[in-house]
Design an enzyme around this catalytic site. Sequence first.
Site, PDB file in Angstrom:
ATOM      1  N   HIS A  52       0.858  -1.187   0.000  1.00 20.00           N
ATOM      2  CA  HIS A  52       0.000   0.000   0.000  1.00 20.00           C
ATOM      3  C   HIS A  52       0.894   1.236   0.000  1.00 20.00           C
ATOM      4  O   HIS A  52       2.045   1.193   0.448  1.00 20.00           O
ATOM      5  CB  HIS A  52      -0.888   0.009   1.236  1.00 20.00           C
ATOM      6  CG  HIS A  52      -1.920  -1.065   1.238  1.00 20.00           C
ATOM      7  ND1 HIS A  52      -3.061  -0.994   2.010  1.00 20.00           N
ATOM      8  CD2 HIS A  52      -2.002  -2.248   0.559  1.00 20.00           C
ATOM      9  CE1 HIS A  52      -3.796  -2.083   1.815  1.00 20.00           C
ATOM     10  NE2 HIS A  52      -3.169  -2.853   0.942  1.00 20.00           N
ATOM     11  N   GLU A 112       1.041   3.900   1.798  1.00 17.62           N
ATOM     12  CA  GLU A 112       1.568   4.298   3.102  1.00 17.62           C
ATOM     13  C   GLU A 112       2.706   3.378   3.542  1.00 17.62           C
ATOM     14  O   GLU A 112       3.720   3.841   4.070  1.00 17.62           O
ATOM     15  CB  GLU A 112       0.451   4.277   4.157  1.00 17.62           C
ATOM     16  CG  GLU A 112      -0.678   5.249   3.888  1.00 17.62           C
ATOM     17  CD  GLU A 112      -1.809   4.660   3.044  1.00 17.62           C
ATOM     18  OE1 GLU A 112      -2.933   5.167   3.147  1.00 17.62           O
ATOM     19  OE2 GLU A 112      -1.573   3.697   2.271  1.00 17.62           O
ATOM     20  N   CYS A 160      -5.904   2.346   5.752  1.00 18.20           N
ATOM     21  CA  CYS A 160      -6.618   1.137   6.152  1.00 18.20           C
ATOM     22  C   CYS A 160      -5.958   0.571   7.416  1.00 18.20           C
ATOM     23  O   CYS A 160      -4.904   1.048   7.845  1.00 18.20           O
ATOM     24  CB  CYS A 160      -6.573   0.114   5.020  1.00 18.20           C
ATOM     25  SG  CYS A 160      -4.945  -0.643   4.794  1.00 18.20           S
ATOM     26  N   CYS A 176      -2.222  -0.197   7.037  1.00 20.34           N
ATOM     27  CA  CYS A 176      -1.371   0.995   7.003  1.00 20.34           C
ATOM     28  C   CYS A 176      -1.288   1.661   8.374  1.00 20.34           C
ATOM     29  O   CYS A 176      -0.224   2.163   8.763  1.00 20.34           O
ATOM     30  CB  CYS A 176      -1.882   1.958   5.945  1.00 20.34           C
ATOM     31  SG  CYS A 176      -1.790   1.251   4.281  1.00 20.34           S
TER      32      CYS A 176
END
Length: 161
Positions: free
Chosen positions: A59, A61, A89, A92
Amino acid sequence: MDTPHTAAEAAEYLNQAIRLAVRNVADGGGPFGAVVVTADGRAYDGVNRVTRDNDPTAHAEVVAIRNAASAAASFDLSGAVLYASCEPCPLCLAAALWARVGQVYFAADRNAAAAAGFDDALFYEYFEGARPELMPVREAAVPASDLPFQAWRDNPDRTEY
């Protein structure tokens, strides 16, 4: 940079994360971008590489955190600020917690992600205890369960974290 960024700085980094996300979509990636600003003011970015790298943990992040930690040669990003194009999310958020990130700003929320077809909201429901059937998790202790922790406790050369 343990103090919060000004509203103008936050907007600048959020817009940078959004530009990264839009560019990533044009490059065939997911619509997520992130910037980590370390305590010394250096910025490290990341974009969603899930489909590009076939890595469900890539992801934006997490990629930005990995880039910042690698450059700092430290897993501890205390005092850093994470800026994300979308609400992080649970994966993250956990990565930011493990990295000791001090603060998080995001632009779009989980509902915007859900409206675009991403299941972040469903994962939040899981962690709130509302959807345990998504992935049952059970302890299955065996006699050797504590051996790794015993080895850790007995290792005088361990790096605490």
